[in-house]
Motif scaffolding. Structure first.
Motif, PDB file in Angstrom:
ATOM      1  N   CYS B  38       0.847  -1.197   0.000  1.00 20.21           N
ATOM      2  CA  CYS B  38       0.000   0.000   0.000  1.00 20.21           C
ATOM      3  C   CYS B  38       0.882   1.247   0.000  1.00 20.21           C
ATOM      4  O   CYS B  38       2.031   1.193   0.445  1.00 20.21           O
ATOM      5  CB  CYS B  38      -0.855  -0.038   1.266  1.00 20.21           C
ATOM      6  N   SER B  40       0.658   3.414   2.041  1.00 16.08           N
ATOM      7  CA  SER B  40       1.036   3.599   3.444  1.00 16.08           C
ATOM      8  C   SER B  40       2.338   2.861   3.765  1.00 16.08           C
ATOM      9  O   SER B  40       3.131   3.316   4.585  1.00 16.08           O
ATOM     10  CB  SER B  40      -0.065   3.082   4.367  1.00 16.08           C
ATOM     11  N   HIS B  60      -0.723  -4.763   5.771  1.00 17.06           N
ATOM     12  CA  HIS B  60      -1.978  -4.564   6.500  1.00 17.06           C
ATOM     13  C   HIS B  60      -3.188  -4.788   5.599  1.00 17.06           C
ATOM     14  O   HIS B  60      -4.306  -4.490   5.968  1.00 17.06           O
ATOM     15  CB  HIS B  60      -2.013  -3.157   7.106  1.00 17.06           C
ATOM     16  N   GLU B  61      -2.958  -5.276   4.373  1.00 14.67           N
ATOM     17  CA  GLU B  61      -4.091  -5.542   3.470  1.00 14.67           C
ATOM     18  C   GLU B  61      -3.982  -6.994   3.064  1.00 14.67           C
ATOM     19  O   GLU B  61      -3.224  -7.317   2.156  1.00 14.67           O
ATOM     20  CB  GLU B  61      -3.987  -4.648   2.224  1.00 14.67           C
ATOM     21  N   ASP B 161      -8.793  -2.282   2.661  1.00 17.63           N
ATOM     22  CA  ASP B 161      -8.248  -0.935   2.846  1.00 17.63           C
ATOM     23  C   ASP B 161      -8.606   0.023   1.708  1.00 17.63           C
ATOM     24  O   ASP B 161      -9.361   0.977   1.905  1.00 17.63           O
ATOM     25  CB  ASP B 161      -6.721  -1.023   3.037  1.00 17.63           C
TER      26      ASP B 161
HETATM   27 ZN   LIG Z   1      -3.160   0.277   3.001  1.00 18.32          ZN
END
Ligand SMILES: [Zn+2]
Ligand SMILES: NC(=O)c1ccc[n+]([C@@H]2O[C@H](COP(=O)([O-])OP(=O)(O)OC[C@H]3O[C@@H](n4cnc5c(N)ncnc54)[C@H](O)[C@@H]3O)[C@@H](O)[C@H]2O)c1
Ligand SMILES: [Zn+2]
Lengths: 163, 384
Positions: B38, B40, B60-61, B161
């Motif tokens: 991501c 992020s 986190h995805e 996300d």
């Molecule tokens: Zn993300």
């Protein structure tokens, strides 16, 4: 620049979630009168604290769950402990953490070496992808660096020879 | 197991790490089947989020199959194929009770300003993430959701996300029918925000970025007008001119700490790390919006101060709305939109990369090589 008009009504799904009440403070939070009850909710069971967990001093204690990745260690760990003496509102909190992150890169290299592994920085930086998709730029950067380094070496040699 | 391992700024590799274990009665362990990189993650990759420790696994995805559950897990069972929202949320604290699942107060000891996020530094709780063969998922009964039958895994993984974040960006814009919406950033989040702006009734959608192929993608996908800020002498002035010199009704910041476009912001925010990132896009957003308008921020910045024209926020009477996306709150609606064909998330995935090639995948996404919009990592067990 010419403006290309798009007819909204032709866009699939246009307006399906239009909400005239969402203006401008539609509750992102769903108010439930819990605002003033304080830290009174029934907390989930506490995950056993089996590693060192630093907790923000803006909280009374460690949260019910937490991550156990890479507990503080060595010099970077000491810096992190120092940072956690200050609130999240203070540079005293963040600057030691930023410094610790840099220190832990060096610690990481030492750790690799101790395990008999020389980190392949080129592979880690994804140079294979650069070679495949961005070759001219990669070659140019490498050449520029090589020229700069050899110029610096030549300059230092000359100075040393001259003195 | 194989897991991504952060070694320092711009250095990541694949390594063997011990498999995660149940550490809390509400945990589950999943075998990862898809895991995205991501925008992020790029803040971590560039070393701009404080307390990003060498040795951590990001991610986190992700989606995965439940392999083990803790004794208090009731809704999920072993074998369920789930999508795992990026927020770790307890479901019982006052914030979760108010559906602010991105602001849980029981998942991140290290910072009170943000809830726990998988694989997102110790500033977001110190969890190893999903760019690995297995991951530990706390509070498994709260946010994780069984993937609806028939849903493509690539759609499912983007529901963790990108889709909710883009959607919430538009939602927080309080868009009224006919509004002109400007989205800064044509990454996956910005593109999705532009797409969703129409769902709320926008009358005109404009995207600003500096990467040609992404602008082109946004133009078709959203669909929208899309402009390269490098070819505009001043993006704020451009937006003023194209809106009768009044400004856009809503501006969305979907860029964040890695923004280009201002030498000063770049030096302070990205080189010297004296700011929580370069706030260039937010600066433009505040200055491009109409008086009384709304600036919606989903872009991520570090926790340190950043330079923005606060005086103009006051003088123009602006409303600023911002948050980490509350994925669980939005999932039911968004699953519907995907199932009805209103949203087509998987069309954004341009790269399907074996987990083992994580270093190259990061490079490709970060340097915007090979026309990459969104890369997804696929572990060996999910490739057969
Ligand atoms: Zn993300
Ligand atoms: N709030 C949340 O819940 C949440 C969730 C996911 C991502 N994010 C954040 O959203 C942001 C976007 O994520 P992404 O995955 O799309 O990232 P990305 O890095 O792929 O996209 C960012 C885009 O912004 C462009 N850009 C750079 N400077 C710009 C400028 N000054 N003006 C306009 N565009 C500019 C870049 O060229 C790039 O295309 C990131 O900051 C990410 O951390 C937030
Ligand atoms: Zn909570």
């Amino acid at each position: 620049m010419e403006r290309k008009a798009i007819d909204p009504s032709q866009v699939k799904g246009w307006g399906v979630d239009a909400d005239p009440k969402n203006d401008p403070t539609y509750p992102m939070k769903n108010r439930n009168d819990g605002e003033h009850a304080g830290y009174s909710w029934e907390r989930p069971p506490q995950q056993p604290i089996t590693v060192e967990v630093l907790h923000s001093n803006e909280r009374p204690d460690v949260t019910s769950v937490f991550g156990t990745s890479t507990p503080p260690l060595g010099l970077s760990g000491a810096l992190r402990r120092l940072g956690f003496r200050y609130s999240e509102s203070s540079y005293g909190h963040w600057l030691p953490l930023v410094l610790a992150d840099r220190v832990s890169v060096a610690e990481g290299v030492l750790e690799d070496l101790k395990q008999g592994q020389v980190p392949n920085v080129f592979a880690e930086r994804g140079w294979k992808a650069e070679w495949e998709h961005n070759r001219t730029s990669l070659v140019r950067r490498v050449l520029v660096r090589a020229v700069l380094v050899s110029a610096a070496v030549a300059y230092l040699r000359r100075r040393r020879g001259g003195s | 197991m194989l897991a991504m391992n952060y070694r320092g700024p711009l250095r990541v590799r694949i390594d063997h790490k011990p498999e995660p274990e149940i550490l809390h009665p509400q945990d589950a362990i999943v075998r990862v089947t898809r895991s995205c990189i991501c925008g992020s993650d790029l803040h971590l990759y560039n070393g701009s989020v404080p307390d990003t420790r060498v040795g951590m696994t990001f991610g986190h995805e992700f989606t995965g199959v439940v392999e083990q559950i803790g004794e208090q897990v009731e809704k999920l069972k072993v074998g369920d194929h789930i999508l795992v929202p990026f927020n770790i949320a307890c479901g019982t604290c006052v914030f979760c009770q108010q559906e602010m699942y991105g602001n849980c107060h029981e998942s991140n000891p290290q910072a009170s300003a943000v809830g726990g996020i998988f694989g997102y530094s110790h500033t977001a709780g110190g969890y190893d993430g999903g760019q690995a063969e297995y991951a530990r998922v706390p509070y498994a009964d709260v946010s994780p959701t069984v993937i609806p039958e028939g849903m493509d895994l690539d759609d499912a993984v983007l529901l963790t996300d990108v889709v909710p974040t883009g959607y919430q960006a538009a939602e927080m814009g309080g868009i009224q029918p006919g509004d002109t919406v400007v989205v800064f950033g044509a990454g996956p989040v910005g593109i999705m925000a532009a797409r969703c702006a129409w769902l709320f009734g926008a009358g005109r959608v404009i995207v600003i970025d500096c990467v040609d192929y992404r602008l082109e993608f946004a133009r078709k996908y959203a669909p929208c007008e899309a402009y390269d800020f490098r070819s505009l002498e001043d993006p704020v002035l451009f937006i003023k001119r194209t809106t009768d010199f009044l400004g856009a009704d809503v501006c969305i910041d979907a860029v964040g700490a890695e923004a280009a476009g201002s030498a000063l912001q770049t030096v302070l925010g990205r080189k010297l790390l004296m700011q929580g990132g370069a706030a260039t896009a937010l600066h433009w957003a505040i200055n491009s919006v109409k008086k009384g308008g709304i600036v919606s921020i989903v872009a991520v910045y570090g926790p340190i101060d950043a330079l923005v024209p606060v005086g103009n926020v006051v003088n123009k009477g602006l409303t600023i709305r911002a948050n980490q996306a509350s994925v669980k709150r939005l999932l039911p609606r968004l699953i519907e939109h995907v199932q009805n064909g209103i949203l087509d998330p998987k069309a954004m995935i341009t790269h399907r990369v074996p987990l083992e090639d994580v270093s190259d995948a990061y490079r490709i996404f970060s340097a915007k090589l090979d026309e990459c919009i969104k890369p997804v990592l696929i572990p060996p067990s999910a490739r057969t």
